[in-house]
Motif scaffolding. Structure first.
Motif, PDB file in Angstrom:
ATOM      1  N   LYS A  62      11.057  -7.603  27.939  1.00  0.00           N
ATOM      2  CA  LYS A  62      11.643  -8.414  28.894  1.00  0.00           C
ATOM      3  C   LYS A  62      10.582  -8.372  30.307  1.00  0.00           C
ATOM      4  N   ASP A  66       8.842 -11.762  31.635  1.00  0.00           N
ATOM      5  CA  ASP A  66       9.173 -11.950  32.987  1.00  0.00           C
ATOM      6  C   ASP A  66       7.719 -12.158  33.810  1.00  0.00           C
ATOM      7  N   GLU A  94      10.675 -14.142  22.094  1.00  0.00           N
ATOM      8  CA  GLU A  94      12.007 -15.068  22.335  1.00  0.00           C
ATOM      9  C   GLU A  94      12.318 -15.050  23.802  1.00  0.00           C
ATOM     10  N   HIS A  95      11.701 -14.356  24.590  1.00  0.00           N
ATOM     11  CA  HIS A  95      11.712 -14.476  26.061  1.00  0.00           C
ATOM     12  C   HIS A  95      10.974 -15.087  26.819  1.00  0.00           C
TER      13      HIS A  95
END
Length: 337
Positions: A62, A66, A94-95
């Protein structure tokens, strides 16, 4: 339609590590590469993930996603060049906010190629398979590697020609620093299965075969939809390079790609040089290429300048390419149309 970013003079380069970061004892390599780029008029901006590495990744998935999302959406950053590849970029897909991606270049190879291919397939934004940041730390680059700037500066509607290299690097010499980083000693020879010369055209797609095969069967690897939505069902010209697979694993992967429809409406396949094409029970890489040719009856070109045995041509996912090979020499004309 394919959307082509454009590298402008004085561009800001975002350096993030969506796969592996850089261990403490190699931080100087990143700093030197950034210094070289700054000297050429670019501005480099390094994210936090660049400086950390733990358990085969720069940071948790993540956090890596980000930072990438922030850089790709940041108007103050024009192009993204990771320090190098790694192992686990697939964790961040997927992020990623694919719906919010800005049309800016992402340049890299190895594990980075799964991000490049996923971005182009899902969005129609062209991405650049070529040198990583670390290998831009030399006082100068060889003629093949140096073309990354001209390729990424090509305007939409224009074309760019690249030629096969004269020499390639047989092995890395990390303890033998030189002004050019690479030690090019071996004569380059592009080869063809079953023909003396070949000309082939198509839309480029590809990357490190070890990595991009993991997109098969996922929403990030929908080649059929890409052809329909972005390139009006034009044929695909694949380029693939091997980092670690033996010959039977390469064969299994190519069969899987074929069964998944990735080679439907394919005009040809190009393979990069590799020093990892280890035979299994005398099943050689040349046997793999011959089997693929026998099945698909399309041009199979190999030992091109692509991948982990440098130097490598800058190949643009989504660009229309015209490739010619004869007498061991090759050319790739990429049209940004």
């Amino acid at each position: 339609m394919i959307s082509y970013p454009n590298l402008k003079q004085g561009a800001s380069i975002g350096v993030t590590a969506p796969s592996s970061g850089v261990e403490d004892d190699k931080h100087d390599l990143v700093k030197l590469a950034c210094k070289r780029l700054n000297t050429k008029g670019y501005q480099t901006i390094c994210g936090d993930t660049v400086w950390t590495e733990h358990k085969a990744k720069s940071a948790p998935a993540k956090k890596r996603a980000d930072e990438f999302n922030e850089m790709i959406q940041n108007d103050q950053i024009d192009v993204i060049i990771p320090p190098w590849g790694g192992e686990l970029l697939v964790e961040i897909l997927e992020h990623i906010d694919f719906d919010k991606l800005r049309p800016k270049w992402i340049l890299g190879y190895s594990d980075i190629s799964i991000l490049l291919l996923a971005v182009t397939l899902k969005t129609g934004i062209a991405t650049a398979h070529g040198t990583n940041l670390i290998d831009l730390r030399g006082e100068y680059s060889d003629d093949t590697t140096a073309m990354w700037e001209k390729v990424l500066s090509t305007d939409a509607g224009e074309s760019i020609l690249q030629m096969s290299s004269e020499l390639y690097q047989k092995q890395w010499q990390h303890n033998n620093a030189s002004p050019c980083v690479y030690h090019l000693t071996e004569k380059t020879e592009w080869k063809i299965v079953a023909h003396e010369k070949v000309e082939v055209k198509g839309r480029l797609l590809g990357g490190c075969i070890d990595i991009i095969r993991h997109l098969i069967g996922t929403s990030f690897g929908d080649v059929a939809n890409f052809r329909k939505q972005f390139i009006n069902e034009e044929p695909i010209l694949w380029y693939l390079e091997n980092c670690e697979l033996n010959t039977t694993d390469i064969r299994r992967t190519l069969v899987q790609m074929k069964l998944a429809g990735w080679f439907d409406h394919c005009s040809g396949i190009m393979f990069g040089r590799s020093d990892k094409n280890t035979p299994v029970e005398n099943y050689t890489i040349e046997d793999v290429y011959q089997d693929l040719f026998d099945e698909l009856q399309i041009p199979i070109i190999y030992d091109i300048d692509c991948g982990h045995v440098p130097p490598q041509i800058t190949l643009i996912n989504g660009a229309f390419a015209e490739v010619k090979v004869e007498n061991g020499k090759g050319s790739i004309l990429q049209k940004f149309i």
